[in-house]
Design an enzyme around this catalytic site. Sequence first.
Site, mmCIF file in Angstrom:
data_model
loop_
_atom_site.group_PDB
_atom_site.id
_atom_site.type_symbol
_atom_site.label_atom_id
_atom_site.label_comp_id
_atom_site.label_asym_id
_atom_site.label_seq_id
_atom_site.Cartn_x
_atom_site.Cartn_y
_atom_site.Cartn_z
ATOM 1 C CB CYS A 13 -0.956 0.005 1.192
ATOM 2 S SG CYS A 13 -2.251 -1.240 1.053
ATOM 3 C CG HIS A 30 -14.082 10.333 -10.200
ATOM 4 N ND1 HIS A 30 -15.371 10.081 -9.811
ATOM 5 C CD2 HIS A 30 -13.754 9.388 -11.107
ATOM 6 C CE1 HIS A 30 -15.822 9.033 -10.466
ATOM 7 N NE2 HIS A 30 -14.857 8.576 -11.255
ATOM 8 C CD GLU A 86 -8.166 -0.132 1.875
ATOM 9 O OE1 GLU A 86 -7.235 -0.880 1.531
ATOM 10 O OE2 GLU A 86 -8.113 0.633 2.854
#
Length: 100
Positions: free
Chosen positions: A7, A51, A89
């Site tokens: 990550c 976004h 997630e």
Amino acid sequence: MPEGHKCRRLHGHSYRVEVAIAGEVDLRTGLLIDYAAIGEAFAPLHAALDHRYLNEVDGLENPTSELLARWIWERLAPVLPLVAVRIHETCTSACLYRGD
């Protein structure tokens, strides 16, 4: 993230947010709150997050799911009777934030 953690590299997610509220049901309407009011309260947050490169959002320079849940909580708690914010997630990973 520690060196070598997957990550640590730039990557993306399609988060799903759940907001849980609690309180007294209005016996006249049968509602605790109109879901449209939750949507209206969340709309500015959605606009700030959707976004977007989350690392560039003020307060989310390290956008873990846990910190994202807290960020959302801090903005919704003044206007909604929150009990929890859950951030999904992935389809198998989520965190639940219930305030400090």
